[in-house]
Design a protein around this motif. Structure first.
Motif, PDB file in Angstrom:
ATOM      1  N   HIS A 159       9.106   0.059  -2.485  1.00  0.00           N
ATOM      2  CA  HIS A 159       9.116   1.289  -1.696  1.00  0.00           C
ATOM      3  C   HIS A 159       7.826   1.586  -0.929  1.00  0.00           C
ATOM      4  N   VAL A 160       6.748   0.845  -1.150  1.00  0.00           N
ATOM      5  CA  VAL A 160       5.508   1.073  -0.396  1.00  0.00           C
ATOM      6  C   VAL A 160       5.308  -0.077   0.584  1.00  0.00           C
ATOM      7  N   PRO A 161       5.490   0.155   1.883  1.00  0.00           N
ATOM      8  CA  PRO A 161       5.338  -0.917   2.870  1.00  0.00           C
ATOM      9  C   PRO A 161       3.923  -1.487   2.875  1.00  0.00           C
ATOM     10  N   ASN A 162       3.833  -2.802   3.141  1.00  0.00           N
ATOM     11  CA  ASN A 162       2.537  -3.491   3.262  1.00  0.00           C
ATOM     12  C   ASN A 162       1.651  -3.302   2.038  1.00  0.00           C
ATOM     13  N   LEU A 163       2.272  -3.216   0.858  1.00  0.00           N
ATOM     14  CA  LEU A 163       1.534  -2.882  -0.362  1.00  0.00           C
ATOM     15  C   LEU A 163       0.338  -3.800  -0.586  1.00  0.00           C
ATOM     16  N   PHE A 164       0.562  -5.118  -0.558  1.00  0.00           N
ATOM     17  CA  PHE A 164      -0.519  -6.057  -0.880  1.00  0.00           C
ATOM     18  C   PHE A 164      -1.561  -6.138   0.227  1.00  0.00           C
ATOM     19  N   ALA A 165      -1.192  -5.695   1.432  1.00  0.00           N
ATOM     20  CA  ALA A 165      -2.131  -5.702   2.553  1.00  0.00           C
ATOM     21  C   ALA A 165      -2.815  -4.348   2.736  1.00  0.00           C
ATOM     22  N   ARG A 166      -2.522  -3.384   1.848  1.00  0.00           N
ATOM     23  CA  ARG A 166      -3.194  -2.088   1.947  1.00  0.00           C
ATOM     24  C   ARG A 166      -4.005  -1.779   0.693  1.00  0.00           C
ATOM     25  N   ASN A 167      -3.749  -2.479  -0.420  1.00  0.00           N
ATOM     26  CA  ASN A 167      -4.558  -2.281  -1.624  1.00  0.00           C
ATOM     27  C   ASN A 167      -5.889  -3.008  -1.515  1.00  0.00           C
ATOM     28  N   VAL A 210      -5.232  -8.984  -5.933  1.00  0.00           N
ATOM     29  CA  VAL A 210      -4.931  -7.642  -5.430  1.00  0.00           C
ATOM     30  C   VAL A 210      -5.204  -6.611  -6.517  1.00  0.00           C
ATOM     31  N   GLY A 211      -6.018  -5.617  -6.187  1.00  0.00           N
ATOM     32  CA  GLY A 211      -6.281  -4.524  -7.112  1.00  0.00           C
ATOM     33  C   GLY A 211      -5.085  -3.609  -7.218  1.00  0.00           C
ATOM     34  N   ALA A 212      -5.097  -2.720  -8.212  1.00  0.00           N
ATOM     35  CA  ALA A 212      -3.973  -1.816  -8.430  1.00  0.00           C
ATOM     36  C   ALA A 212      -4.442  -0.595  -9.196  1.00  0.00           C
ATOM     37  N   MET A 213      -3.554   0.364  -9.330  1.00  0.00           N
ATOM     38  CA  MET A 213      -3.862   1.582 -10.068  1.00  0.00           C
ATOM     39  C   MET A 213      -4.364   1.246 -11.470  1.00  0.00           C
ATOM     40  N   ILE A 214      -5.470   1.849 -11.845  1.00  0.00           N
ATOM     41  CA  ILE A 214      -6.211   1.708 -13.111  1.00  0.00           C
ATOM     42  C   ILE A 214      -6.748   0.297 -13.343  1.00  0.00           C
ATOM     43  N   VAL A 215      -6.723  -0.588 -12.322  1.00  0.00           N
ATOM     44  CA  VAL A 215      -7.454  -1.854 -12.445  1.00  0.00           C
ATOM     45  C   VAL A 215      -8.913  -1.533 -12.150  1.00  0.00           C
ATOM     46  N   ALA A 216      -9.720  -1.546 -13.187  1.00  0.00           N
ATOM     47  CA  ALA A 216     -11.086  -1.069 -13.053  1.00  0.00           C
ATOM     48  C   ALA A 216     -12.000  -2.073 -12.361  1.00  0.00           C
TER      49      ALA A 216
END
Length: 288
Positions: free
Chosen positions: A172-180, A199-205
């Motif tokens: 559901h999030v377009p271009n996810l890997f190119a915007r993180n 690719v970083g992500a939520m709570i990846v410190a």
């Protein structure tokens, strides 16, 4: 509205980086009582098999992050033939890079140029090549290894958001890997250029590499590091790690003939054969 879409939408206004840094501080806490509670709860929740770990005693780790990025016993992950999985996880998507586009999820594509930090010259190397994306869930082994042998030539830090990268958000999030936020690692291999994108992500410190230590979090603008002194890593060698779960996107200049038994969403382990190189790349049209 589906629950997965709602989960994706509520992430937009969240302070991604602040939340991730706070979780990172907690994961680096050295208070034994808190560390052991966190580790014990995590093992129970995600049914972690500590018999695979080089250090099977959960209380022996100095921090939760040390536990999370634990090494495995020698031989726990045999290295297969051809191109191998760089990590334990789900093979969320794989296939050809067509017209400079990679498949994120059904109905969603993203551009190689954007993934690589806006570098059109680098993206052109992969026209007609192949890609594979491996999602590491919280329960997986979180060190990332080389899918083929290669020599590091450049590392590029690309700032961005920190959306979750699980299946619901990917849909559901377009271009996810190119915007993180992400770390692009360029390698020369005997089969041509290869890019490994952590690719970083939520709570990846944090994201670490074996040659530079902890690289993220950074901020601001794209940062490039060239390597005039070769950093050579053999197939199966560790190249980096995530402090909490995320995704690795691999791009190959030469097409890969992926194994017939593979399907999107298949569970894979580090070192498992994904396929073999199928011949010279057939360059396609422009990158967008």
């Amino acid at each position: 509205m589906s629950l997965s879409r709602l989960f994706a939408l509520i992430q937009y206004p969240l302070p991604h980086h602040l939340l991730s840094r706070l979780v990172g501080r907690l994961a680096d806490c050295r208070q034994p009582w808190l560390r052991n509670r966190l580790v014990g709860a995590f093992i129970r929740q995600f049914k972690v098999d500590m018999n695979e770990a080089a250090e099977p005693d959960p209380t022996a780790y100095a921090t939760f992050n040390d536990f999370f990025t634990r090494a495995l016993k020698d031989g726990a992950r045999p290295i297969g033939e051809g191109v191998v999985s760089p990590a334990d996880g789900r093979l969320s998507q794989f296939g050809s890079i067509e017209a400079g586009q990679l498949l994120q999820a059904k109905g969603h594509h993203f551009s190689a140029m954007e993934l690589l930090g806006g570098d059109g010259e680098a993206a052109r190397r992969y026209l007609g090549g192949s890609f594979a994306t491996v999602y590491l869930s919280p329960s997986d082994y979180h060190r990332v290894h080389m899918p083929v042998s290669g020599t590091l030539t450049e590392m590029v830090y690309v700032p961005g958001r920190l959306f979750s990268v699980n299946a619901a958000t990917t849909e559901h999030v377009p271009n996810l890997f190119a915007r993180n936020e992400r770390l692009v690692c360029h390698f020369d291999t005997e089969h041509g250029p290869m890019a490994m994108v952590l690719v970083g992500a939520m709570i990846v410190a944090a994201i670490e590499t074996v040659w530079a230590g902890q690289v993220t979090p950074l901020s601001g603008e794209v940062q490039r590091t060239r390597f005039d002194t070769p950093v050579r890593l053999e197939k199966g060698a560790e190249m980096g790690r995530f402090k909490l779960g995320s995704t690795v996107v691999m791009a190959f200049a030469e097409p890969v003939a992926f194994a017939d038994a593979l399907a999107p969403g298949a569970k894979v382990q580090m070192g498992q054969s994904l396929g073999s190189f199928s011949g010279a790349s057939q360059n396609s049209v422009n990158v967008s």
